[in-house]
Design an enzyme around this catalytic site. Structure first.
Site, mmCIF file in Angstrom:
data_model
loop_
_atom_site.group_PDB
_atom_site.id
_atom_site.type_symbol
_atom_site.label_atom_id
_atom_site.label_comp_id
_atom_site.label_asym_id
_atom_site.label_seq_id
_atom_site.Cartn_x
_atom_site.Cartn_y
_atom_site.Cartn_z
ATOM 1 C CB THR A 35 -0.905 0.055 1.259
ATOM 2 O OG1 THR A 35 -0.071 -0.193 2.393
ATOM 3 C CG2 THR A 35 -2.005 -0.981 1.208
ATOM 4 N N GLY A 124 17.652 -11.536 3.227
ATOM 5 C CA GLY A 124 16.672 -11.903 2.183
ATOM 6 C C GLY A 124 15.377 -12.438 2.761
ATOM 7 C CB SER A 125 14.291 -12.921 6.179
ATOM 8 O OG SER A 125 14.557 -11.666 6.783
ATOM 9 C CG LEU A 127 12.191 -10.270 8.826
ATOM 10 C CD1 LEU A 127 12.761 -11.041 10.004
ATOM 11 C CD2 LEU A 127 10.718 -9.974 9.062
ATOM 12 C CB SER A 128 13.527 -4.107 6.209
ATOM 13 O OG SER A 128 12.352 -3.976 5.511
ATOM 14 C CG ASP A 174 10.667 -1.894 3.881
ATOM 15 O OD1 ASP A 174 9.509 -2.062 4.304
ATOM 16 O OD2 ASP A 174 11.142 -2.506 2.914
HETATM 17 C C1 GLA Z 1 8.997 -3.939 0.401
HETATM 18 C C2 GLA Z 1 9.191 -2.461 0.094
HETATM 19 C C3 GLA Z 1 8.189 -1.614 0.874
HETATM 20 C C4 GLA Z 1 6.761 -2.132 0.686
HETATM 21 C C5 GLA Z 1 6.691 -3.632 0.909
HETATM 22 C C6 GLA Z 1 5.341 -4.209 0.575
HETATM 23 O O1 GLA Z 1 9.309 -4.205 1.732
HETATM 24 O O2 GLA Z 1 10.488 -2.047 0.415
HETATM 25 O O3 GLA Z 1 8.302 -0.276 0.475
HETATM 26 O O4 GLA Z 1 6.268 -1.789 -0.572
HETATM 27 O O5 GLA Z 1 7.661 -4.326 0.146
HETATM 28 O O6 GLA Z 1 4.383 -3.732 1.448
#
Ligand code: GLA
Length: 388
Positions: A35, A124-125, A127-128, A174
């Site tokens: 979103t 690569g999980s 979780l950013s 993120d």
């Molecule tokens: C990745 C992107 C975010 C977001 C999500 C999906 O994590 O980095 O900006 O778009 O996907 O919600």
């Protein structure tokens, strides 16, 4: 941990100077998926796992990078005068991208540094881990060189670097969740104008469990950018018939009224997800305000179904993980989290069911997929910090 990393830093880069230690979290999104580039709402939180960084300013322009997670790559060198993306030195594109982005925003990094990183977010999980490295780097630059930037700026600069330097057209979620994290709270963010509120997460008698599919995902080679452009096209078609700025402006009823303007069934599905997921996020936050965790869980489940059927970003691994979770008694809600195509799921599980959850879902996942998943009971942590 900190002490060990400083020892490692000295072993790799040598003694002396002002050696500083930093941390930036990873994040998990509770609801509001795909979103954030559609002008909708998201509801992520920072985690207590993340990226540790040990840094020391240099007197020349040299950059020396070392990751404890990629030891085989050894020390990777670059220079503040040569900030170019490099496929072979993969992970350093994140810190380099942020240094480049600082320059683009009028804050040129003039001096080099030695930077050692260690992340305990599974790589690569979903979780950013990459946004965590970006925000960490921004925080280090701010602290080492005295740049005047707020944490919100660090989020925007991180996203700018990811978009322009690393070629991933990600939204703001993120980097924002990481830079603005607060312990015990999720962030209710309106990505249309970056207004946000902290919402305390009081899951009396329940825990947040992250299940990792161990199917690796790279945003660049995934269909992420494709989904984004499908939504942009659908928006342009709807804008032919009604004056909206983003898909996030539409209620469910309005979407049903205008969807005929979208001339392709796939794009209708993509836009439907964006609109309904945004509305679900609003409802979920309201449910939490009313201490209705049960409804929050049901909305998480509906979010997964929409990501599976309309947005088509799940796949057998994520679907198996979630569908097996739904079977376990004591699971309040479960869904994929992050971009999808692999990575992790997030589940809210009653305290007394956590053990059975890990055992049952783990067993069923291994049987169906052929390899193991990993499970983490997580805590909601704060934003970036200097530790020493
Ligand atoms: C990745 C992107 C975010 C977001 C999500 C999906 O994590 O980095 O900006 O778009 O996907 O919600």
């Amino acid at each position: 941990m900190q002490k060990k990393l400083v020892e490692k830093f000295k072993e790799i880069f040598g003694e002396g100077g002002d050696i500083r230690v930093y941390f930036a979290p990873g994040r998990v999104n509770l609801i509001g998926e795909h979103t954030d580039y559609n002008g909708g709402h998201v509801f992520p939180c920072a985690l207590t796992i993340g990226t540790y960084g040990v840094a020391r300013k240099r007197d020349d322009q040299t950059l020396r990078f070392y990751s404890v997670n990629f030891e085989r790559l050894g020390v990777l060198e670059s220079s503040v005068e040569q900030l170019k993306a490099d496929k072979k030195a993969d992970w350093t594109n994140y810190p380099k991208g942020v240094m480049w982005a600082f320059g683009q925003k009028g804050m040129k990094v003039e001096q080099g540094m030695d930077l050692l990183l260690f992340g305990n977010i599974p790589n690569g999980s979903g979780l950013s881990s990459s946004a965590s490295v970006e925000v960490l780097t921004g925080y280090v630059l701010k602290d080492l060189f005295g740049f005047d930037v707020s944490n919100q700026d660090l989020a925007l600069i991180g996203q700018f670097a990811e978009n322009q330097f690393n070629g991933v057209n990600c939204g703001i979620m993120d980097q924002f969740a990481i830079a603005m994290g607060r312990a015990g709270h999720a962030i209710f963010l309106d990505t249309a104008d970056l207004k946000y509120e902290y919402a305390p997460i009081k899951l009396d008698g329940a825990k947040i469990v992250i299940s990792c599919t161990n199917k690796k995902r790279g945003l660049g080679d995934s269909k992420y950018n494709e989904r984004r452009s499908e939504c942009e096209q659908a928006l342009a078609e709807i804008q032919e018939v009604v004056g909206i700025r983003t898909l996030g402006d539409l209620s469910e009823e309005q979407f049903e009224q205008y969807k005929a303007a979208v001339k392709d069934e796939t794009r209708v599905k993509r836009a439907r997800h964006a609109v309904y997921e945004n509305q679900r996020t609003l409802k979920a936050v309201e449910a939490l305000r009313n201490d209705n965790v049960k409804l929050f869980g049901e909305l998480m489940n509906a979010s997964h179904v929409s990501l599976r059927d309309d947005y088509e970003v799940t796949g057998i691994e994520l679907d198996t993980m979630v569908e097996e979770a739904w079977k376990v008694e004591g699971v309040i809600g479960s869904r994929m989290t992050g971009a999808g195509f692999g990575g992790c799921t997030v589940s809210i599980v009653k305290d007394e069911a956590v053990e059975a959850f890990i055992e049952q879902v783990g067993k069923a996942y291994k049987e169906k997929i052929g390899y193991e998943g990993d499970f983490y009971v997580v805590e909601i942590g704060g934003g970036p910090a200097r530790l020493a």
